[in-house]
Scaffold this motif. Sequence first.
Motif, short mmCIF file in Angstrom:
data_model
loop_
_atom_site.label_atom_id
_atom_site.label_comp_id
_atom_site.label_asym_id
_atom_site.label_seq_id
_atom_site.Cartn_x
_atom_site.Cartn_y
_atom_site.Cartn_z
N PHE A 132 26.66 4.48 18.71
CA PHE A 132 25.61 4.22 17.71
C PHE A 132 24.28 3.88 18.42
CE2 PHE A 132 28.26 2.69 13.78
CZ PHE A 132 28.91 3.91 13.77
N HIS A 133 24.42 3.04 19.42
CA HIS A 133 23.24 2.60 20.17
C HIS A 133 22.49 3.81 20.74
CE1 HIS A 133 21.04 -0.20 22.88
NE2 HIS A 133 21.07 0.83 23.70
N ASN A 134 23.26 4.68 21.40
CA ASN A 134 22.64 5.87 22.00
C ASN A 134 22.03 6.77 20.93
OD1 ASN A 134 23.39 5.01 24.51
ND2 ASN A 134 25.28 6.23 24.59
N ALA A 135 22.75 6.93 19.81
CA ALA A 135 22.27 7.81 18.73
C ALA A 135 20.99 7.26 18.12
CB ALA A 135 23.35 7.96 17.67
N LEU A 136 20.93 5.95 17.98
CA LEU A 136 19.72 5.35 17.41
C LEU A 136 18.54 5.51 18.36
CD1 LEU A 136 21.31 2.14 15.86
CD2 LEU A 136 20.23 4.01 14.60
N VAL A 142 19.06 -2.69 4.37
CA VAL A 142 18.24 -2.92 3.17
C VAL A 142 18.64 -4.19 2.42
CG1 VAL A 142 17.64 -0.50 2.79
CG2 VAL A 142 19.74 -1.42 1.79
N ASN A 143 19.80 -4.73 2.74
CA ASN A 143 20.22 -5.96 2.04
C ASN A 143 19.75 -7.24 2.74
OD1 ASN A 143 21.68 -4.73 -0.09
ND2 ASN A 143 23.24 -4.15 1.40
N TYR A 144 19.16 -7.08 3.89
CA TYR A 144 18.65 -8.27 4.60
C TYR A 144 17.39 -8.79 3.91
CZ TYR A 144 21.87 -7.96 8.54
OH TYR A 144 23.00 -7.99 9.32
N ASP A 145 17.06 -10.04 4.22
CA ASP A 145 15.84 -10.62 3.65
C ASP A 145 14.62 -10.24 4.48
OD1 ASP A 145 16.88 -12.34 1.41
OD2 ASP A 145 18.13 -13.01 3.07
N ALA A 146 14.84 -9.88 5.74
CA ALA A 146 13.72 -9.43 6.59
C ALA A 146 14.29 -8.74 7.82
CB ALA A 146 12.87 -10.63 7.02
N GLY A 147 13.48 -7.86 8.38
CA GLY A 147 13.85 -7.19 9.62
C GLY A 147 12.77 -7.45 10.66
N ILE A 148 13.19 -7.49 11.92
CA ILE A 148 12.20 -7.73 13.00
C ILE A 148 12.34 -6.60 14.01
CG2 ILE A 148 11.38 -9.35 14.75
CD1 ILE A 148 12.86 -11.58 13.24
N PHE A 149 11.20 -6.00 14.36
CA PHE A 149 11.21 -4.86 15.29
C PHE A 149 10.28 -5.13 16.47
CE2 PHE A 149 12.45 -3.44 11.13
CZ PHE A 149 13.55 -2.62 11.38
N ASN A 198 19.68 10.70 12.39
CA ASN A 198 19.60 10.37 10.97
C ASN A 198 20.93 9.93 10.37
OD1 ASN A 198 16.90 10.59 10.56
ND2 ASN A 198 16.97 12.80 10.20
N ARG A 199 22.01 10.56 10.84
CA ARG A 199 23.32 10.22 10.27
C ARG A 199 23.65 8.75 10.54
NH1 ARG A 199 28.77 12.35 12.30
NH2 ARG A 199 30.19 11.76 10.62
N VAL A 200 23.43 8.33 11.79
CA VAL A 200 23.74 6.94 12.14
C VAL A 200 22.75 5.98 11.46
CG1 VAL A 200 23.91 5.29 14.05
CG2 VAL A 200 24.80 7.60 14.32
N TRP A 201 21.49 6.34 11.46
CA TRP A 201 20.50 5.46 10.85
C TRP A 201 20.75 5.28 9.36
CZ3 TRP A 201 17.89 1.44 10.78
CH2 TRP A 201 16.88 1.21 9.84
N ASN A 202 21.05 6.39 8.67
CA ASN A 202 21.30 6.28 7.24
C ASN A 202 22.54 5.42 6.95
OD1 ASN A 202 19.07 7.69 6.40
ND2 ASN A 202 20.09 9.67 6.59
N PHE A 203 23.54 5.54 7.83
CA PHE A 203 24.73 4.70 7.70
C PHE A 203 24.34 3.22 7.84
CE2 PHE A 203 28.12 2.41 10.00
CZ PHE A 203 29.11 2.43 9.01
N SER A 206 8.37 -2.92 18.10
CA SER A 206 7.16 -2.10 18.23
C SER A 206 6.81 -1.53 16.85
CB SER A 206 7.43 -0.97 19.22
OG SER A 206 6.34 -0.08 19.23
N PRO A 207 5.52 -1.32 16.58
CA PRO A 207 5.16 -0.79 15.26
C PRO A 207 5.81 0.57 14.98
CG PRO A 207 3.23 -1.61 16.38
CD PRO A 207 4.34 -1.67 17.37
N ASN A 208 6.00 1.39 16.02
CA ASN A 208 6.57 2.70 15.73
C ASN A 208 8.09 2.68 15.57
OD1 ASN A 208 6.95 2.29 18.37
ND2 ASN A 208 6.19 4.26 19.09
N PHE A 209 8.69 1.48 15.65
CA PHE A 209 10.12 1.39 15.34
C PHE A 209 10.33 1.15 13.84
CE2 PHE A 209 11.14 -0.62 19.78
CZ PHE A 209 10.69 0.53 20.38
N ALA A 210 9.24 0.82 13.14
CA ALA A 210 9.36 0.48 11.72
C ALA A 210 9.81 1.70 10.92
CB ALA A 210 8.03 -0.02 11.19
N GLN A 211 10.63 1.46 9.94
CA GLN A 211 11.11 2.52 9.06
C GLN A 211 10.63 2.20 7.65
OE1 GLN A 211 12.95 5.10 10.28
NE2 GLN A 211 12.91 4.24 12.34
#
Lengths: 452, 409
Positions: free
Chosen positions: B82-86, B164-171, B153-158, B173-178
């Motif tokens: 998963f890590h590599n795919a992401l 999406v159920n979290y209260d917040a996400g932390i990334f 995309n397959r791994v990310w969508n999974f 870099s700005p280009n990691f944002a989805q």
Amino acid sequence: MDWVRANIAVPVLVFLGVLFVSLWLRRIAYNALERWLKERKSEVGKIIISVTRGPFLHWLLILGAYIAIQVSVLTPRWKSDGGKILASIFIAHLGWILIRLGRDLVQLYLNKAKVPQRAITVTTSIIQVAIIVIGILILLELWRLPTTPILIAAIAVIVIAILALRDIFPSLVSGLQLTQQKQIKAGDCIRLESGEEGRVEEITWRNTQIKTLDGSIIIIPNTRLMQTTIVNYGKQPKVAKEPFQFSTRLHLKELTGLNARNLSQLVSRLNEVPDAVVYYHTHNFVEEYQFLTPEPTNDFALWVQDALGYDILAERLASIDTFEFPTIGALRQMIVGVIRDSLAQITHEREAPPGNEFHFIKSISIVLPTPYVAHNLREFVGILKRISIGSLYFHIFEAKLRLQRGTNDFSLWLEDCLEEKELAEQITRLDPYNYTMENLREIIIKLCEKRL
Amino acid sequence: MNPKINIKDYESVVGKNYIEELRMLANRLSGKTILNINSTFVGGGVAEILSRLVPLLNQLGVDVRWQVIPGEAQFFKVTKKFHNALHGKVESISDDDFSVFLETTAKNASQIDFSGDILFIHDPQPAALITKKSDIGKDWVWRCHIDISQPDNRVWNFLKQFVVNYDAGIFSSPNFAQELPIPQFFAPPSIDPLSEKNKELPPEALETVLTKYGLDADKPLILQVSRFDRLKDPLGVIRAFQLVRRNFACQLVLAGGTATDDPESEEVLKEVKERAGDNSDIHILDIPPGSDVDINALQRAATVIMQKSLREGFALTITEALWKAKPVVASAVGGIPLQVKDKLTGLLCHSIEGAAYALRQILANPDYGHWLGRNGKEHVRQHFLITREIRDYMLIFLTLGRREDIIYL
């Protein structure tokens, strides 16, 4: 008749003569002393006069009796014994007077230095014991009796007392010096060599309490205070109608997930994003590089140049003077207008290379009150020197544009609460976008210090 | 982390004010418990960050705890895929892999003690524990330490169905944002200025390391620290050095190691050695992991530090170089432009020739190099030290659920 004249009349006459002359001299001396002390308003002098005036008469009587005995026809042995008896009476009496004098002086000084009553009692007792011991030693010496045991005991007591009071004594002396020399007093604003700054709340015999600019109380031993360099600003300057509460501002960068690859997308997104996004991209450079003299630039100008290579548009965007705009909305309109002007002249839009898209970020400000509150201009300057960059940033940048207060918080307070209109205007006129944050701090401090 | 290091020690680095503000935030978090959950206590960047963050936050008075998820080898094999795919690498992922992930997560969810007010979940491995939220409630924050700018995309969508159920996400870099319906915060990684790799070193330590690796203390030293990987372009670095060396007497040090999980690295090292040939001014140093003081000394002894990568994550090696007030020449890839603002905190390049040109500018103008280095150090002080990361996390915890642009605490 000769016997009466030689043994009674002459000594009595001598006694009366000495007494008369002495009383006359005492009167002249005390009157002169009283006048001199009155001019100096010396409390010590008053105590000395009140304690010694009555006993002085007794001492003159003793002196007169001593001379009368010496001029009489008594045998040398009687004269010697009589002299010793009178000297012993004088020593005892003098000791008693010194004890009274010591007690009154100790109470005067130590009460001033706010020494606890228990410590005053202990000090008085020590003085009493010391005088009694010295008196006894003199009497023993006078009557040629052995003094060594008492001397040894006295030395032992002194050594023990010195060991017991080795910490207290320097503090006591320093406390007395501080209160007597009046170098600092309660209510004064002072700054120590170590940088601690605040208002003197109380000076006691051991320490001095200072209320610092963040409201905390620091207690400094008087011995340390006497050894350090103190800047005494004196009494507080004019007190503000309302104190200035310093806040600090921390921030989070929220990713919107929105991005742009070309100018059309940039301008389209710019129209829809919240003000907090426009604020971020027009102030990010100032914040990120606040240690450099910032170019009054914005992220849009940088991206247009670096990722798209539109140099002229980048220059036009960079030259937008953020300081001129009262609201973020007006600033946004200007930026959008400049990009649209350029877009109208472009036939084929350039695309940013993959990975170089413009990412829209939102600035979330988190504002917290700090412990720092200024009640007057001096405290204001003192606090300005130590607040964080975040605090300075909040009161200068955010207050004007984001909170739409028209100007910075400092100018508002100086004008409204301290009636320092000219100083307020000087700070308002500063364009903060052209200074580093530290330079800005320095300039405002200098302007305020000039007023002080 | 050195147990002797205390939060107070950071006052001399970032200033008393900064630490005072951290304490103010920590006071506001008093009474809350934050539970970190990740996949390992040792090894890897996340464990390294947490091993420093947790004690420092505790010293500030915040009740922060740390747990790891248990799992069979099969589970971690799947999460590695998963890590590599992401990261954008092509991986063969079967439905069974997703099943293994879900089964282990369900088992972990029933075993883990979720006592805490805020659950701080790190990276994809424990991300699906969020399914427990419907039972236990609480605030959940997902910290994504990895580059998901171009995910499979397959791994990310999974993964997204959990995120999406979290209260917040932390990334990082700005280009990691989805495009996600939850608040996403930008918090770049950080370095610890008091760690072995970054602490100040006495001049003797530098001399010792220079002697140990046979380097000339009197000759300008160009350094690149990175594992031997084609994406770090070591051959490009050698070429740029050769271009510079025509006019400047200098030496090049390529310091790194070979990764055991990367069979290509031995091959790359061989190629690099071949390209260096018998040039006595090129030093290829295969430095074993854990030689933090050696790396620190080499960075401090360097005249210019390079990072001519073709692709890069955040590039903490650049952060380390900037912290040592060294002028840097780096490719404008990954997280490097966040740290290196061209001509202000370093020089950016896009080609071998560009890198050589930037190197010449710095070697010919030492004062310019020092100016860039000083700016770079200040930039890191403001934005990329562990104290900033601590502050960001505390701010996020304190403002969870609040959507105003200006929040008064």
